[in-house]
Design an enzyme around this catalytic site. Structure first.
Site, PDB file in Angstrom:
ATOM      1  N   GLY A  59       0.793  -1.226   0.000  1.00  0.00           N
ATOM      2  CA  GLY A  59       0.000   0.000   0.000  1.00  0.00           C
ATOM      3  C   GLY A  59       0.822   1.272   0.000  1.00  0.00           C
ATOM      4  N   HIS A  60       2.148   1.164   0.017  1.00  0.00           N
ATOM      5  CA  HIS A  60       3.002   2.374   0.160  1.00  0.00           C
ATOM      6  C   HIS A  60       4.160   2.298  -0.819  1.00  0.00           C
ATOM      7  CE1 HIS A  60       5.523   5.417   2.257  1.00  0.00           C
ATOM      8  NE2 HIS A  60       4.373   5.831   2.748  1.00  0.00           N
ATOM      9  N   PHE A  61       4.128   2.528  -1.930  1.00  0.00           N
ATOM     10  CA  PHE A  61       3.024   2.720  -2.857  1.00  0.00           C
ATOM     11  C   PHE A  61       3.166   1.655  -3.921  1.00  0.00           C
ATOM     12  CE2 PHE A  61       4.199   6.844  -1.066  1.00  0.00           C
ATOM     13  CZ  PHE A  61       3.002   7.224  -0.488  1.00  0.00           C
ATOM     14  N   ILE A  94       8.016   2.796  -1.630  1.00  0.00           N
ATOM     15  CA  ILE A  94       8.926   3.583  -0.792  1.00  0.00           C
ATOM     16  C   ILE A  94       8.733   3.127   0.648  1.00  0.00           C
ATOM     17  CG2 ILE A  94       9.486   5.884   0.077  1.00  0.00           C
ATOM     18  CD1 ILE A  94       8.392   7.008  -2.565  1.00  0.00           C
TER      19      ILE A  94
END
Length: 155
Positions: A57-59, A64
């Site tokens: 989810g990041h990203f 990152i």
């Protein structure tokens, strides 16, 4: 851990780290400690891989490592110093404060992060550290953190 063991440990593999810290996957942010100088400094290592759950989810299109996890890696490296010095199995090291946090460059899968921590103050069970995170020698994040050792019967 004996007093002799706490003062002579110069590095720690993942097994030793898991004896010092209560953290486990997916929240153990230090894979190895390559240097410990008494209760003054340490260098922890985190090998960043795309398989870590936060990257979903990041990203997803441009993964990152979240800055808070860099701070956590710094805190865990500092916590290993505290736990090693304390030498009492089961006691916890609580992360208390964070000041002057700065994020300089993104950390991405494939990077090898070095967490450089240096004690700048200790009073009783309260410790203060300055921490830098580096990739290939370049500063990616820094912060001043505080920690406290809590006896297991008071946790």
């Amino acid at each position: 851990m004996t007093e002799e063991a706490t003062t002579t440990l110069s590095s720690a593999d993942i097994i030793e780290i898991m004896k010092l810290l209560p953290h486990r996957y997916p929240f153990l942010m230090v894979d190895k400690i390559i240097e410990i100088d008494g209760d003054n400094t340490a260098i922890g290592i985190k090998n960043v891989t795309v398989n870590e759950p936060h990257f979903t989810g990041h990203f997803p299109e441009s993964p990152i490592m979240p800055g808070v996890l860099l701070i956590e890696g710094m805190a865990q490296t500092a916590g290993a110093i505290c736990a090693k010095k304390d030498g009492q199995p089961g006691n916890l090291v609580y992360f208390m404060t964070i000041e002057n946090a700065r994020f300089r460059k993104p950390v991405v899968p494939g990077d090898r992060v070095e967490f450089h921590v240096r004690k700048h103050k200790q009073r009783g069970n309260i410790w203060k550290f300055h921490c830098d995170a580096k990739v290939d020698g370049a500063l990616v994040a820094e912060a001043d953190i505080g920690a406290m050792i809590v006896r297991k019967d008071q946790a």
